[in-house]
Scaffold this active site. Structure first.
Site, PDB file in Angstrom:
ATOM      1  N   THR A  25      -6.032   2.189  -6.685  1.00 44.15           N
ATOM      2  CA  THR A  25      -7.250   2.033  -5.890  1.00 44.15           C
ATOM      3  C   THR A  25      -8.113   3.271  -6.083  1.00 44.15           C
ATOM      4  O   THR A  25      -7.708   4.377  -5.742  1.00 44.15           O
ATOM      5  CB  THR A  25      -6.920   1.821  -4.411  1.00 44.15           C
ATOM      6  OG1 THR A  25      -6.215   0.586  -4.282  1.00 44.15           O
ATOM      7  CG2 THR A  25      -8.181   1.765  -3.569  1.00 44.15           C
ATOM      8  N   SER A  84       0.811  -1.219   0.000  1.00 46.21           N
ATOM      9  CA  SER A  84       0.000   0.000   0.000  1.00 46.21           C
ATOM     10  C   SER A  84       0.844   1.269   0.000  1.00 46.21           C
ATOM     11  O   SER A  84       1.936   1.310   0.570  1.00 46.21           O
ATOM     12  CB  SER A  84      -0.914  -0.002   1.230  1.00 46.21           C
ATOM     13  OG  SER A  84      -1.621   1.212   1.330  1.00 46.21           O
ATOM     14  N   TYR A 108      -2.545   5.010  -4.098  1.00 49.69           N
ATOM     15  CA  TYR A 108      -3.540   6.050  -3.866  1.00 49.69           C
ATOM     16  C   TYR A 108      -2.972   7.336  -4.459  1.00 49.69           C
ATOM     17  O   TYR A 108      -1.820   7.695  -4.179  1.00 49.69           O
ATOM     18  CB  TYR A 108      -3.768   6.286  -2.380  1.00 49.69           C
ATOM     19  CG  TYR A 108      -4.530   5.208  -1.650  1.00 49.69           C
ATOM     20  CD1 TYR A 108      -5.848   4.917  -1.953  1.00 49.69           C
ATOM     21  CD2 TYR A 108      -3.919   4.508  -0.605  1.00 49.69           C
ATOM     22  CE1 TYR A 108      -6.547   3.949  -1.254  1.00 49.69           C
ATOM     23  CE2 TYR A 108      -4.614   3.543   0.106  1.00 49.69           C
ATOM     24  CZ  TYR A 108      -5.930   3.262  -0.224  1.00 49.69           C
ATOM     25  OH  TYR A 108      -6.614   2.309   0.463  1.00 49.69           O
ATOM     26  N   LYS A 164      -8.481  -1.135  -8.935  1.00 42.40           N
ATOM     27  CA  LYS A 164      -9.137  -1.799  -7.805  1.00 42.40           C
ATOM     28  C   LYS A 164     -10.301  -0.952  -7.304  1.00 42.40           C
ATOM     29  O   LYS A 164     -10.214   0.275  -7.241  1.00 42.40           O
ATOM     30  CB  LYS A 164      -8.128  -2.013  -6.674  1.00 42.40           C
ATOM     31  CG  LYS A 164      -8.688  -2.617  -5.399  1.00 42.40           C
ATOM     32  CD  LYS A 164      -7.551  -2.837  -4.398  1.00 42.40           C
ATOM     33  CE  LYS A 164      -8.060  -3.430  -3.090  1.00 42.40           C
ATOM     34  NZ  LYS A 164      -8.791  -2.448  -2.271  1.00 42.40           N
ATOM     35  N   HIS A 176     -13.611  -2.730  -0.885  1.00 46.52           N
ATOM     36  CA  HIS A 176     -12.683  -2.300   0.159  1.00 46.52           C
ATOM     37  C   HIS A 176     -12.982  -2.985   1.489  1.00 46.52           C
ATOM     38  O   HIS A 176     -12.836  -2.406   2.566  1.00 46.52           O
ATOM     39  CB  HIS A 176     -12.720  -0.781   0.330  1.00 46.52           C
ATOM     40  CG  HIS A 176     -11.368  -0.162   0.559  1.00 46.52           C
ATOM     41  ND1 HIS A 176     -10.620   0.382  -0.452  1.00 46.52           N
ATOM     42  CD2 HIS A 176     -10.625  -0.021   1.681  1.00 46.52           C
ATOM     43  CE1 HIS A 176      -9.484   0.856   0.037  1.00 46.52           C
ATOM     44  NE2 HIS A 176      -9.469   0.614   1.327  1.00 46.52           N
TER      45      HIS A 176
END
Length: 398
Positions: free
Chosen positions: A203, A154, A177, A266, A290
């Site tokens: 994402t 992440s 992100y 995603k 999520h």
């Protein structure tokens, strides 16, 4: 007397404070065969948790992870309707037991975007593994590689991209992100490419944080992610907030700055969004809500998978996450159209309970259960699973 695991962290105010608290927690008696806070080297024999399935891990992990951190990992948004549905949706699909097929289950090996996998299971990207264990993402990376699968890393991981990349030789995807700082976004994408990540997972379902009331009750303050720290471990002067205005043009930005890495999107739950992504040439789609942490009241991810798969029709790989706890869930997801599944929370629970070896155990447990389901349903290969019909309630009325 050592402090209580559940109560030591009333507030998570920073990475150093978190690690100090976890160090203090390490001497307390563990429900496992070994201390969950002592990360052993790979030459030490692996010991499994005293449990028989992944559903039991959550209660064990709740005794190890401090309450604010555990609630952040385990809970969902709003009334948690979607969180519950992610599990119950699997119970609405059934398999026929098959006999006298003469088949036996052998290799489950598969590939995704060039990465070889021991089984059609990967580790989903999740934030802040350091909340679960001092080894953080490095521990998860070692466990995933020891099992034989890839790890999603992440943007808001405890450790930075380079630390996680160097922790194991297993393949990794960078889950991106996009923040409001385009320069920082560009830098992260370039760093991921330079560090050897095999794909970018954009994402797209966090344009605003979900309504996670329990985190507010706990006054949760997350440690600054490793990618947002400078070389002196101080927060960098950048715009931390996520970009709430991302659109299809954001896909072009990611492609431009990631050195040609495959692009996965995603957060897809509708046929309409899947159609737009196919038209924009993405390399894979990840069906996900999520884990019930964003839009409460949205359908179960498993229900969404079946609609998205009907639209995609095998044109790009489909990855599925949200609610996987059993090998049976893995089977049903693949039968419903997924090429592979990504598992999340149970991995963090395994990490908390037994470091990298706990992660490996979680993945092995899923494979063991999947093999049993395959044998009893007459599916000898992953390809056989894809052609297995699912029966849906009220199938008995047909």
């Amino acid at each position: 007397m050592p402090p209580s695991r559940r109560d030591t962290l009333g507030m998570l105010t920073g990475g150093a404070a978190l690690l100090a608290a976890q160090s203090a927690l390490g001497s307390e008696h563990s429900p496992l065969k070994e201390s969950p806070r002592r990360v052993k080297d790979s030459s030490t024999p692996r010991q499994a948790p005293k449990t028989y399935n992944l559903l039991e891990l959550e209660a064990l992990a709740s005794e190890v992870i401090p309450r604010p951190a555990f609630d952040y990992i385990a809970r969902g948004a709003g009334d948690e309707q979607t969180l519950r549905e992610n599990r119950t949706a699997f119970s609405r699909a059934f398999l026929d037991q098959r006999i006298l097929t003469g088949k036996t289950v052998k290799s489950l090996e598969t590939k995704i975007l060039g990465s070889p996998l021991r089984a059609p299971v990967v580790v989903s990207a999740m934030a802040a593994h350091g909340l679960a264990h001092p080894s953080a993402e490095s521990g998860t990376a070692k466990g995933a590689a020891a099992y034989g699968t890839l790890l999603g890393v992440s943007t808001v991981s405890t450790q930075n991209l380079e630390q996680v990349a160097s922790a194991s030789n297993g393949d990794k995807w960078f889950q991106c992100y996009l923040t409001r700082d385009s320069g920082f976004n560009r830098e992260l994408l370039q760093r991921a490419h330079a560090a050897g990540y095999k794909a970018i997972v954009l994402t797209a379902d966090v344009t605003v944080g979900g309504n996670r009331e329990q985190d507010r009750r706990n006054n949760l303050r997350m440690p600054t992610p490793g990618n947002f720290l400078d070389t002196s471990n101080r927060p960098r002067k950048i715009e931390f907030a996520f970009d709430s205005s991302i659109g299809l043009d954001s896909l072009d930005f990611v492609r431009e700055h990631s050195g040609g890495l495959p692009l996965i999107v995603k957060g897809v739950t509708t046929a309409l969004d899947a159609r737009a992504l196919l038209q924009h040439g993405v390399d894979a789609i990840q069906v996900s809500n999520h884990g019930g942490r964003q839009l409460d009241g949205s359908p179960a991810a498993f229900d969404s998978l079946q609609r998205v798969a009907a639209e995609v029709k095998g044109r790009v790989p489909l990855i599925f996450d949200s609610g996987i706890r059993r090998g049976l869930d893995v089977f049903k997801a693949i039968a419903a159209g997924a090429d592979l599944v990504a598992v999340g929370r149970p991995v963090l629970y395994g990490l908390a309970l037994n470091g990298s070896q706990g992660v490996q155990w979680v993945l092995e447990q899923l494979e063991q259960e999947l093999r049993i389901v395959m044998q009893l349903s007459g599916a000898a290969t992953v390809a056989d699973i894809r052609t297995t019909p699912l029966l849906h309630k009220p199938f008995f009325d047909a």
